[in-house]
Scaffold this motif. Sequence first.
Motif, PDB file in Angstrom:
ATOM      1  N   GLU A  95       0.831  -1.192   0.000  1.00 35.60           N
ATOM      2  CA  GLU A  95       0.000   0.000   0.000  1.00 35.60           C
ATOM      3  C   GLU A  95       0.870   1.248   0.000  1.00 35.60           C
ATOM      4  O   GLU A  95       1.459   1.610   0.996  1.00 35.60           O
ATOM      5  CB  GLU A  95      -0.857  -0.020   1.254  1.00 35.60           C
ATOM      6  CG  GLU A  95      -1.785   1.124   1.385  1.00 35.60           C
ATOM      7  CD  GLU A  95      -2.632   0.948   2.617  1.00 35.60           C
ATOM      8  OE1 GLU A  95      -2.065   0.752   3.702  1.00 35.60           O
ATOM      9  OE2 GLU A  95      -3.852   0.981   2.508  1.00 35.60           O
ATOM     10  N   SER A  96       0.956   1.910  -1.141  1.00 34.74           N
ATOM     11  CA  SER A  96       1.825   3.092  -1.202  1.00 34.74           C
ATOM     12  C   SER A  96       1.123   4.315  -1.758  1.00 34.74           C
ATOM     13  O   SER A  96       1.731   5.358  -1.929  1.00 34.74           O
ATOM     14  CB  SER A  96       3.038   2.818  -2.092  1.00 34.74           C
ATOM     15  OG  SER A  96       3.516   1.528  -1.895  1.00 34.74           O
ATOM     16  N   GLU A  97      -0.125   4.179  -2.117  1.00 32.09           N
ATOM     17  CA  GLU A  97      -0.849   5.303  -2.700  1.00 32.09           C
ATOM     18  C   GLU A  97      -0.972   6.418  -1.662  1.00 32.09           C
ATOM     19  O   GLU A  97      -1.498   6.182  -0.591  1.00 32.09           O
ATOM     20  CB  GLU A  97      -2.249   4.813  -3.103  1.00 32.09           C
ATOM     21  CG  GLU A  97      -3.138   5.879  -3.677  1.00 32.09           C
ATOM     22  CD  GLU A  97      -3.011   5.971  -5.187  1.00 32.09           C
ATOM     23  OE1 GLU A  97      -2.268   5.167  -5.760  1.00 32.09           O
ATOM     24  OE2 GLU A  97      -3.661   6.853  -5.749  1.00 32.09           O
ATOM     25  N   PRO A  98      -0.490   7.622  -1.979  1.00 35.39           N
ATOM     26  CA  PRO A  98      -0.626   8.697  -0.995  1.00 35.39           C
ATOM     27  C   PRO A  98      -2.088   8.875  -0.590  1.00 35.39           C
ATOM     28  O   PRO A  98      -2.964   8.920  -1.438  1.00 35.39           O
ATOM     29  CB  PRO A  98      -0.104   9.916  -1.742  1.00 35.39           C
ATOM     30  CG  PRO A  98       0.853   9.372  -2.725  1.00 35.39           C
ATOM     31  CD  PRO A  98       0.285   8.046  -3.142  1.00 35.39           C
ATOM     32  N   GLY A  99      -2.337   8.948   0.682  1.00 37.14           N
ATOM     33  CA  GLY A  99      -3.700   9.118   1.176  1.00 37.14           C
ATOM     34  C   GLY A  99      -4.363   7.824   1.584  1.00 37.14           C
ATOM     35  O   GLY A  99      -5.423   7.849   2.189  1.00 37.14           O
ATOM     36  N   THR A 100      -3.742   6.687   1.255  1.00 33.89           N
ATOM     37  CA  THR A 100      -4.359   5.400   1.578  1.00 33.89           C
ATOM     38  C   THR A 100      -3.600   4.725   2.709  1.00 33.89           C
ATOM     39  O   THR A 100      -2.390   4.550   2.609  1.00 33.89           O
ATOM     40  CB  THR A 100      -4.353   4.495   0.335  1.00 33.89           C
ATOM     41  OG1 THR A 100      -4.787   5.265  -0.772  1.00 33.89           O
ATOM     42  CG2 THR A 100      -5.251   3.312   0.514  1.00 33.89           C
ATOM     43  N   PHE A 101      -4.303   4.349   3.744  1.00 29.77           N
ATOM     44  CA  PHE A 101      -3.631   3.651   4.845  1.00 29.77           C
ATOM     45  C   PHE A 101      -4.564   2.668   5.520  1.00 29.77           C
ATOM     46  O   PHE A 101      -4.440   2.397   6.697  1.00 29.77           O
ATOM     47  CB  PHE A 101      -3.060   4.653   5.863  1.00 29.77           C
ATOM     48  CG  PHE A 101      -4.027   5.713   6.326  1.00 29.77           C
ATOM     49  CD1 PHE A 101      -4.284   6.810   5.533  1.00 29.77           C
ATOM     50  CD2 PHE A 101      -4.663   5.616   7.546  1.00 29.77           C
ATOM     51  CE1 PHE A 101      -5.171   7.796   5.948  1.00 29.77           C
ATOM     52  CE2 PHE A 101      -5.547   6.594   7.971  1.00 29.77           C
ATOM     53  CZ  PHE A 101      -5.795   7.690   7.161  1.00 29.77           C
ATOM     54  N   ALA A 179       9.166   0.778  -3.600  1.00 27.79           N
ATOM     55  CA  ALA A 179       8.794   1.161  -4.961  1.00 27.79           C
ATOM     56  C   ALA A 179       7.270   1.177  -5.079  1.00 27.79           C
ATOM     57  O   ALA A 179       6.640   0.144  -4.966  1.00 27.79           O
ATOM     58  CB  ALA A 179       9.401   0.207  -5.976  1.00 27.79           C
ATOM     59  N   ILE A 181       5.499   1.606  -7.649  1.00 31.32           N
ATOM     60  CA  ILE A 181       5.026   0.937  -8.854  1.00 31.32           C
ATOM     61  C   ILE A 181       4.726  -0.535  -8.595  1.00 31.32           C
ATOM     62  O   ILE A 181       3.916  -1.140  -9.291  1.00 31.32           O
ATOM     63  CB  ILE A 181       6.074   1.121  -9.987  1.00 31.32           C
ATOM     64  CG1 ILE A 181       5.524   0.636 -11.320  1.00 31.32           C
ATOM     65  CG2 ILE A 181       7.364   0.438  -9.671  1.00 31.32           C
ATOM     66  CD1 ILE A 181       4.336   1.382 -11.804  1.00 31.32           C
ATOM     67  N   PHE A 348       6.224  13.269  -6.433  1.00 30.00           N
ATOM     68  CA  PHE A 348       6.009  11.865  -6.101  1.00 30.00           C
ATOM     69  C   PHE A 348       6.019  10.995  -7.347  1.00 30.00           C
ATOM     70  O   PHE A 348       6.754  10.007  -7.429  1.00 30.00           O
ATOM     71  CB  PHE A 348       4.677  11.724  -5.358  1.00 30.00           C
ATOM     72  CG  PHE A 348       4.241  10.307  -5.139  1.00 30.00           C
ATOM     73  CD1 PHE A 348       4.892   9.500  -4.232  1.00 30.00           C
ATOM     74  CD2 PHE A 348       3.169   9.777  -5.837  1.00 30.00           C
ATOM     75  CE1 PHE A 348       4.496   8.186  -4.042  1.00 30.00           C
ATOM     76  CE2 PHE A 348       2.770   8.470  -5.653  1.00 30.00           C
ATOM     77  CZ  PHE A 348       3.436   7.667  -4.751  1.00 30.00           C
TER      78      PHE A 348
END
Lengths: 505, 165
Positions: A95-101, A179, A181, A348
Motif C-alpha cells: 500500500e503506497s498510494e498517498p492518502g491510503t492507509f 517502490a 510501482i 512523487f
Amino acid sequence: MNVVGMGEQMALEKIVFKNLDIPEMTELKTYEEHGGYKQWKKVMQDKVDRTELIDTVKASGLRGRGGAGFPTGLKWSFVPQDNPKPKYLLCNADESEPGTFKDREILEKTPHQLIEGVLLGAYAIGANTAYIYLRGEFVKGWKMVEHALAQAREAGYIGKNVMGSGFDVEVWTHRGAGAYICGEETAMINSLEGLRGEPRLKPPFPAVEGFYRSPTIVNNVETLATVPKIIENGPEWYTQWGTEKSRGTKLWSVCGHVERPGVYEVPLGYPMKKFFEEELGGCWKGRKLKGVIPGGSSVPFMLPDEFLDCDMDYENIAAHGSMLGSGGMIVFDETACLMEAATVLATFYAHESCGQCTPCREGCGWVLRQLKDIESGQPQPMAKEILFDVFDQIFGNTICPLGDSIVMPIKAMMEKVPEEFEYYIREGKSMVTGKTRLAHLAKPDKPENYRRGEAFKYPRAEDFTTDFDKVVHNVERGPEPMFTKLQHEESTEKGDSPYAREQKK
Amino acid sequence: MAYQLSAENQERVKEIATHYPHPMSGILPALHIVMAETGWVSRDACDHVAELLDVPKIKVYEALTFYTYFPQKPVGKYHIQFCHNIACNLRGAEDLIQHLKDKHNIQEDQVTEDGLFCLHRVECLGACGGGPMMQVNDDYYEDLDTEKLDQLIEGFKKSASNGKS
C-alpha cells in the motif's frame, strides 16, 4: 439514492472489519474466540467444491478494493484449471498510494482475518502457494503477519494436508523495498521474481500467465480480508449494503485538512455529505472546504459542490467526475495552495515512475520541471499550454496506469481552479499564501521580466534568413549553416534583413 | 576481506530462497537481511548475495539500484525518513523538516558529525492519517509537532549515550 437496506443505522459501525476495534486481535486465541478460522475449517473438513466458493464470492458482488474495482469472483474464475502449471495467489499489501492507509490497519490489527482470506482464496483458485507482498516500510505489519502465520502454521491451518483434507497450502511473506510501482499487479509479479518492478504488457493477464509464467491471481488486502466474512454469512448478507453495482462496504482512509482523520468502514452508496459532516466532523479547525481528492492521490480532484453531492460508490463518484480508487480521501481546506499540492504530487510521480516507457518517464519530469519553475517565480513561457500538452502526451499512452495517475489529479486541479495557477504564473507568488515557495530555485541570471514570459517573442520570418547566394555558390566549400539568426543590433529596423531587402528589390 | 553475512543469516537467505520456484526471488529478502545486519547495502554485499543465491551479480545490482529502500551509503544510527508527500505536507511536514535542519542541525542526505542521525525525505509511508509523520529505523512516529520532535530527538540522543556508557 438507490441504497439497498441501509435501514436505521445512523452512526457508522464497522461491519466486516469489526475486528479492527477489538484489542489483541493479532493473537490466534482472540481471533478464534470471535469465530476465526471457522470457515477455513469448514471448507477443509467438508471439502467444499472450489466452484461453490467462487460462486459465493461472485454472488456477493465483491469488487477489488485496491483501486481498479474489478469483480473478485470473476477474476478467480479466469484461472485455467486445466493448466498443469502450479497456481499462485499473491496478496497485494504494497500500500503506497498517498492518502491510503487502510491495509496497514488490517495488517497490524487483524492479520489472521487476512490470512484466512488468503487461505480461502488460494483454495478457490487451486493454489498451493500464496505470497503476501508487503511494502518494506511496514515493519510492524510484517512482524504481525509473520507472527500470525507462525501461529496458524502451528495450529495446523497452514501446511501439508491441512486438517486431513489432502490440500497442501503454504503462505509466505515477501517484503518490497520502497517502490510505489510494485502496487501494480504485473510490476509486483516482476518484483516477486527478483526483477526490477516494471509492469508487463497485458495480455497475457496474470490469471493466465503471471508469476514465473504460471497462473497468478493478485488481490488486495482488504478484498481478501472480506472473503471469510462473505463465506461465513452468505452473499445475501453482504449485498444488503451498497448499491446495485457496488455491493457491500468499503474501508475509507481519510487524511489531510479534516477534523477526524482515520479509517472508516462505510456501506457503499452512503451519502458523502453526511459522511463528511457527521463522521469526519468537517474541515480542520472549522475552515472552509476547498476540494477533495476522493480515492487516493491518483484520481481527479473534486470541488466541494461535486464532492458533497455524490454518493460513496464506484458509479456515482465516476458520474461526478472522479473515481473511488483505493478510498484514500485527501481533504484540502482554504489554506491549501493547490499549486504547491500539484508540485508535491508531481514530485512523487516523477520519483516513482519506473522508467520503462517514455511518455511517463519523460512526461513526469516535464510536468515536475514546469511546476517547479512556476513555483520558483520563473515560469517557462506558455507554461500552462506546455503542461496541458504534456498531459495529453502521457494520458493513455503508457503500459501501466502510473502515467495516467500524474495527469488526473493535476489536470483536474488546473481545470477546476485555473485562477490559482494563472495567478501564480502572472504574479510569481501563491494566491493563497502570498509567498513564492521555491524562490531559492530561481536562477539569478534570468532577466527580471522572464517571469511573465515577456522576454519571449515568437520568432518572426524576418528573424531568420537564408543566404541563398552563399549556399548556392559555396557548395564546394562544404556545408554552411542554412539558417542564421540575425543579431538584433545589426538589423535595428524590423524587416531590415537581407532576405527582406532582397524581397524589396 | 570482502563482506559476508553471519553464518546464521547465510542459512536464512538459503532457506528463504526455497520458498520460491527460483532463487532469483530471494534477492529482495536477502538484501533486507543485509540491511538489517549493517544498516546499508554495499557493492561487496551484493556480490556476496549473488554468490549465496547463485544468481548473476548484475541482477542483484539491478534490484539494489531500482529499490530506494536500501541505502547505498552508510546511514546514521538513527535513520530519519521524513514523509513529504501530500497528506503530511498539508499538515505542515515542510516546517518540521526545516525545524530539524535549523534547530537540530540535521541536514538532508547527510550523516551528522556524531554519526547519530541522518535525514532523508521520502514519499508516502502509508500513515497519512497520522501526518506529519516520520520513520526512524523501523518505527513510525506520527502526529508530530515541533515539541514532540524535540522530545524524540533528545530521547534518541540520550539512549545513544546510555548505550555507549
